[in-house]
Write a protein that holds these residues in place. Structure first.
Motif: not given
Length: 132
Positions: A20-21, A35-39, A45-46, A56-57
């Motif tokens: 994670c940046p 986690n929907s590409r969220v750290c 948010h990736f 996701v939606l």
């Protein structure tokens, strides 16, 4: 004499994971996918592809793509360093998309909607003849 160049690839992670940046946490693909590409640690948010965003939606099983066969044309014969048609072919090959946008119908929380989702990985989401 050539200079030595240092390249930082630490964000790529190992074993299919990513770093994670936002917090430098090493994340497994499962951590991000669930986690929907969220750290889960810091909330960074990736990037999501257009198809990942739709997944996701949209309510499961309700996505129906519209105009999936449309492809960008090059009516102006654009050329900078390479022909535009070559760039389009490369983007199609790399992304599996025909254009920088996917459109379709689905349901979101049981409500009928029409979605148009851009994908930055296709020529930076540029506005070709289909998107325009």
């Amino acid at each position: 004499m050539a200079q030595k160049v240092s390249v930082d690839i630490s964000r790529r992670g190992g074993e299919g994971g990513e770093t994670c940046p936002g917090c430098n946490e090493q994340l497994s693909p499962g951590d991000l996918d669930s986690n929907s590409r969220v750290c889960p640690r810091c909330g960074h948010h990736f990037r999501l592809s257009a198809r990942e965003r739709v997944a996701v939606l949209a309510d499961e099983g309700t996505w129906s793509e519209i105009a999936a066969n449309l492809r960008s044309a090059d009516p102006l014969g654009f050329y900078d360093l390479r022909p535009y048609t070559e760039r389009i072919e490369e983007a199609e090959y790399e992304t599996g998309l025909n254009e920088a946008i996917i459109t379709g119908t689905c349901r979101i929380h049981k409500m009928d909607v029409v979605l148009a989702v851009m994908d930055f990985s296709f020529l930076g989401g540029s506005m070709g003849s289909v998107v325009g």
